[in-house]
Design an enzyme around this catalytic site. Sequence first.
Site, PDB file in Angstrom:
ATOM      1  CG  ASP A  83      -0.262  -0.203   2.539  1.00 24.30           C
ATOM      2  OD1 ASP A  83       0.802  -0.870   2.574  1.00 24.30           O
ATOM      3  OD2 ASP A  83      -0.768   0.294   3.560  1.00 24.30           O
ATOM      4  CD  GLU A 139       3.289  -1.214   7.659  1.00 22.22           C
ATOM      5  OE1 GLU A 139       3.471  -1.188   8.881  1.00 22.22           O
ATOM      6  OE2 GLU A 139       3.410  -0.204   6.935  1.00 22.22           O
ATOM      7  CD  GLU A 140       2.688   3.078   5.520  1.00 19.90           C
ATOM      8  OE1 GLU A 140       2.572   3.465   6.698  1.00 19.90           O
ATOM      9  OE2 GLU A 140       3.778   3.026   4.922  1.00 19.90           O
ATOM     10  CG  HIS A 363       5.489   7.704   6.394  1.00 20.89           C
ATOM     11  ND1 HIS A 363       4.523   7.391   7.320  1.00 20.89           N
ATOM     12  CD2 HIS A 363       5.909   6.517   5.897  1.00 20.89           C
ATOM     13  CE1 HIS A 363       4.369   6.069   7.382  1.00 20.89           C
ATOM     14  NE2 HIS A 363       5.212   5.512   6.530  1.00 20.89           N
TER      15      HIS A 363
HETATM   16 ZN   LIG Z   1       5.277   3.486   6.316  1.00 16.00          ZN
HETATM   17 ZN   LIG Z   2       6.591   0.798   5.359  1.00 15.75          ZN
END
Ligand SMILES: [Zn+2]
Ligand SMILES: [Zn+2]
Length: 393
Positions: A83, A139-140, A363
């Site tokens: 993702d 995952e995020e 990020h």
């Molecule tokens: Zn991340």
């Molecule tokens: Zn990551």
Amino acid sequence: MSRIKAFTSVDDNLVSWMRDIRRNLHQYPELSFNEHKTSLYIQARLTELGVGYRAGWGGTGVIAVLGNKDETDSHVGLRADMDALPVEEKNQVSYASKVPGVMHACGHDGHVAMLLGATALLKDNGCAGRVSCIFQPAEEHGNGADKIIREGALAGGVQAVFAGHIDTHFPTGIITVDEGVICSYSDPFTIKLLGQSGHAARPHEAKDSLVAGAYLVTALQTLISRETDPNQAAVLTLGRFAAGTANNIIADEAILDGTLRSSQTDVRGRLVAGLQRMINSVADQFNVKAFIVFHDCIPAVINSAHAAKIARQAATDVVGGEKVISQGKPSLGAEDFAFYQEKVDGCLVRFGANSLSDNSPAHSGTFDFDENVLGIGANWLARVAMGWSATPR
Ligand SMILES: [Zn+2]
Ligand SMILES: [Zn+2]
């Protein structure tokens, strides 16, 4: 003539195939649990390799299983998250995101490319045991792993799961391997304080949830500063405080959203208990009602000694012993890889991927990584799977 692609080593062909995959995914990033095009793209690449799979795990996940269960009792999982993040890409590169406000800013595009590369290597070199190549959604968002495990992703007898995360804190060529805690517990929470609204000029007729909330914001700071061993990493952050509607109305409700991060099980237990105690006490003091709800909690990533040993050997085979190092202190970031380790053995490592002079953090809208890491990651994933199969249990 067969159209099935074959790769027997980490050569230029495999690396350029993986780079194309990474750049394609990078241009069309998708958020957690919405990785629909990503899923179809992965399925197409698996078909190109002549590898069967089952799709739809957690909605968009894909699992390809190599090897024959009648010939082996060994079964290892390799995991890539897939993702992207709600971040606007600022990089001026040919493969920049074409989706406004969405970007692969954590390197998961690279993880998918690496795992497809490892799938190709394992398939074409034959693997002694069974290998589940797990392309995992969300995952995020924090609970993709939990979701696909509940759906049975490990039910086919998977004994251990391995994964690596691209990390630009380390130069390309480094692989960090640690046993024990490497990522922290993450416990997001919402506190609700319920009072009684009333006229701003007549507080004695009301119960002010805003003042109680303000008091609580300050009080909670002492949970870390006065109750936690300074040598044990922990952090409590309140990121949102909402209360009231107008200057002349006493607020009947206050909402505080925060997150607790800790790297030790006992510290986590004490902090959760302390949080509850302080909330109850402030509620008593201000004569309001208080509730706390924890949501999407993620356990710590704790690498077992056994899995870390196999991971370290594979890393040494790929980059040489002098480039296999410790990441240092546990990160206070969270990783849902921990959900696999709640069920089976496992180890998460970090792939150094920094060769850029101006390196931006994950990020961020200017995050990028050195694509030379793709071959290293694919090689490590394939070798760690072979290492698990070859290790007596
Ligand atoms: Zn991340
Ligand atoms: Zn990551």
